[in-house]
Design a protein around this motif. Sequence first.
Motif, short mmCIF file in Angstrom:
data_model
loop_
_atom_site.label_atom_id
_atom_site.label_comp_id
_atom_site.label_asym_id
_atom_site.label_seq_id
_atom_site.Cartn_x
_atom_site.Cartn_y
_atom_site.Cartn_z
N LEU A 1 0.83 -1.20 0.00
CA LEU A 1 0.00 0.00 0.00
C LEU A 1 0.87 1.26 0.00
CD1 LEU A 1 -2.80 1.32 0.14
CD2 LEU A 1 -2.61 1.22 2.63
N ASN A 2 1.92 1.27 0.79
CA ASN A 2 2.81 2.44 0.83
C ASN A 2 3.46 2.69 -0.53
OD1 ASN A 2 2.28 3.00 3.52
ND2 ASN A 2 3.99 1.77 4.28
N THR A 3 3.83 1.61 -1.21
CA THR A 3 4.40 1.75 -2.55
C THR A 3 3.38 2.33 -3.51
OG1 THR A 3 5.93 -0.10 -2.18
CG2 THR A 3 5.47 0.51 -4.47
N LEU A 4 2.15 1.82 -3.44
CA LEU A 4 1.07 2.31 -4.30
C LEU A 4 0.81 3.79 -4.03
CD1 LEU A 4 -1.27 1.94 -6.30
CD2 LEU A 4 -2.67 1.14 -4.37
N LEU A 5 0.72 4.18 -2.77
CA LEU A 5 0.45 5.58 -2.44
C LEU A 5 1.58 6.48 -2.91
CD1 LEU A 5 -1.05 5.20 1.16
CD2 LEU A 5 -2.28 5.67 -0.96
N ALA A 6 2.80 6.00 -2.81
CA ALA A 6 3.95 6.78 -3.29
C ALA A 6 3.90 6.97 -4.81
CB ALA A 6 5.26 6.11 -2.88
N ASP A 7 3.52 5.90 -5.52
CA ASP A 7 3.39 5.99 -6.98
C ASP A 7 2.31 6.99 -7.37
OD1 ASP A 7 5.40 4.14 -7.35
OD2 ASP A 7 4.02 2.44 -7.66
N ILE A 8 1.19 6.94 -6.65
CA ILE A 8 0.09 7.86 -6.94
C ILE A 8 0.49 9.29 -6.61
CG2 ILE A 8 -2.24 8.55 -6.23
CD1 ILE A 8 -2.86 5.56 -5.87
N ARG A 9 1.18 9.48 -5.50
CA ARG A 9 1.62 10.83 -5.12
C ARG A 9 2.54 11.42 -6.19
NH1 ARG A 9 3.67 9.45 -0.53
NH2 ARG A 9 1.61 9.46 0.46
N ARG A 10 3.41 10.60 -6.71
CA ARG A 10 4.32 11.06 -7.77
C ARG A 10 3.53 11.42 -9.04
NH1 ARG A 10 7.91 7.82 -6.61
NH2 ARG A 10 7.12 6.03 -7.80
N PHE A 11 2.55 10.58 -9.39
CA PHE A 11 1.71 10.84 -10.56
C PHE A 11 0.95 12.15 -10.38
CE2 PHE A 11 -2.60 10.04 -12.49
CZ PHE A 11 -2.21 10.17 -13.81
N VAL A 12 0.41 12.37 -9.20
CA VAL A 12 -0.34 13.59 -8.91
C VAL A 12 0.55 14.82 -9.03
CG1 VAL A 12 -1.44 14.87 -7.02
CG2 VAL A 12 -2.14 12.52 -7.50
N LEU A 13 1.73 14.76 -8.42
CA LEU A 13 2.62 15.93 -8.38
C LEU A 13 3.28 16.21 -9.72
CD1 LEU A 13 4.36 15.35 -4.93
CD2 LEU A 13 2.66 17.09 -5.48
N GLU A 14 3.72 15.16 -10.40
CA GLU A 14 4.51 15.36 -11.61
C GLU A 14 3.67 15.45 -12.88
OE1 GLU A 14 7.39 12.23 -11.76
OE2 GLU A 14 8.36 12.84 -9.87
N THR A 15 2.52 14.78 -12.92
CA THR A 15 1.71 14.74 -14.14
C THR A 15 0.43 15.55 -14.03
OG1 THR A 15 2.58 12.55 -14.73
CG2 THR A 15 0.52 13.23 -15.77
N CYS A 16 -0.32 15.33 -12.96
CA CYS A 16 -1.68 15.89 -12.89
C CYS A 16 -1.69 17.39 -12.56
CB CYS A 16 -2.50 15.12 -11.87
SG CYS A 16 -2.72 13.37 -12.27
N ILE A 17 -1.08 17.76 -11.46
CA ILE A 17 -1.16 19.16 -11.02
C ILE A 17 -0.65 20.13 -12.08
CG2 ILE A 17 -0.24 20.82 -9.35
CD1 ILE A 17 -0.66 18.71 -7.18
N PRO A 18 0.46 19.83 -12.78
CA PRO A 18 0.90 20.77 -13.82
C PRO A 18 -0.08 20.94 -14.97
CG PRO A 18 2.70 19.33 -13.18
CD PRO A 18 1.47 18.78 -12.54
N LEU A 19 -1.02 19.99 -15.15
CA LEU A 19 -1.97 20.05 -16.26
C LEU A 19 -3.34 20.59 -15.86
CD1 LEU A 19 -1.24 16.65 -18.06
CD2 LEU A 19 -0.76 18.93 -18.95
N GLU A 20 -3.54 20.90 -14.59
CA GLU A 20 -4.88 21.28 -14.11
C GLU A 20 -5.46 22.45 -14.89
OE1 GLU A 20 -4.80 19.99 -9.38
OE2 GLU A 20 -4.15 22.01 -9.98
N ALA A 21 -4.70 23.52 -15.02
CA ALA A 21 -5.23 24.72 -15.67
C ALA A 21 -5.54 24.46 -17.14
CB ALA A 21 -4.24 25.88 -15.53
N GLU A 22 -4.66 23.72 -17.82
CA GLU A 22 -4.88 23.42 -19.24
C GLU A 22 -6.14 22.59 -19.44
OE1 GLU A 22 -2.95 20.51 -22.64
OE2 GLU A 22 -1.60 21.44 -21.19
N ILE A 23 -6.34 21.57 -18.60
CA ILE A 23 -7.51 20.71 -18.74
C ILE A 23 -8.78 21.48 -18.41
CG2 ILE A 23 -8.67 18.68 -17.78
CD1 ILE A 23 -5.86 17.41 -17.54
N ASP A 24 -8.72 22.36 -17.42
CA ASP A 24 -9.88 23.19 -17.09
C ASP A 24 -10.26 24.06 -18.29
OD1 ASP A 24 -11.77 24.30 -15.04
OD2 ASP A 24 -10.66 26.14 -15.50
#
Length: 389
Positions: free
Chosen positions: A8-31
């Motif tokens: 679970l800790n590995t999964l959460l770390a992978d998701i956290r990295r995905f959120v920080l590196e991929t998702c958050i930088p694209l929020e404004a563009e997708i909106d």
Amino acid sequence: MISNPSALNTLLADIRRFVLETCIPLEAEIDRTDVIPEPVVAQMRALGLFGHSIPREYGGAGLTAEELTLVNIEVSQAATVFRARFGGNTGIASESLVADGTEAQRTRYLPRLASGEITGCFALTEPEAGSDATSLRTVAVRDGDHYVLNGSKCFITNAPLADLFTVFARTDPDTPGAHGISAFLIERGTPGLSTGPAERKMGQHGSPVGDVYLKDCRVPASAIVGEVPGQGFKTAMKALNKQRINLAGLCIGPAIRLVDEMVRYAATREQFGRPIADYQLVQQMIADSNTEVHAARALVLETARKRDSGGDVTMEASMCKMFASEMCGRVADRAVQVFGGSGYMARTVAERFYRDVRVFRLYEGTTQIHQLNIARRTMEARGRALELG
């Protein structure tokens, strides 16, 4: 219940990295564009995000309710549209199959939902059947070994791009209320099923929502979930009961993000020669928000653990959904207040999240419906206690 803390800790770390590196930088563009780029969806598939709650034997991760809550809290710290893209598959769109599907139905669809090969949606709401879902008017008439469906659905998340539709229709017109409703599994491309264009919405841009139309849509009787007519409403409630815990977790993530954004902004924004973080009324908004986040998190995790242990969490699930969604709305409102004039501008995370989280208080049962459910169950329990006492 945490079945494997290390995994679970590995999964959460992978998701956290995905959120920080991929998702958050694209929020404004997708909106702005109202579209999640396909390479991002491919990353979701590679991370296994489409199958978190689907059992392992069907290709999913088989996460417990507690584990899924922690995942939902993590992933929803980015704009909620990211989770909405895969959330149906690992939530409401697959849970009917997990709960009540036949083995043949599960084998046919769950591995494809878990991998993200297909996208599912849950078609229950109608123009005249929202909070009172039992008043739905879509009908399914038996014709030999088939049923013919006619009606329409509205506000269906992912309908414009879905491949598999769980459609609820009345199969027994002589039985009022919940008892005459059945759930059908219908694939896109089935003659008579069509979808409208994506609706223009207040928020959650990038998560398409639209209508589903059924006109003389002919499907085999084996398309009924579980192949048992008249059980559709019970199936829907099983799916929604779990989804309300999921949704409560999804309300906590944005609130955590907004508390962080408030603290960051207050530390750098100066008025009267001092950072606004020095002012006690700003501190009060931050303190109230963080306290409510912790209260919601504790309630949802406790409820998830009770569900994992086999307990009946029907009332607690309503409490989770009601409290967490209202909490998230209050935090979003405070974030706009802390940001001041900037918080009203579309360029800020406070403005975007304020729009995105407003719907949490509406779907999966409005706040008012949950208040009625909680009150009724509380009084029923109190009445039983008085009888026994």
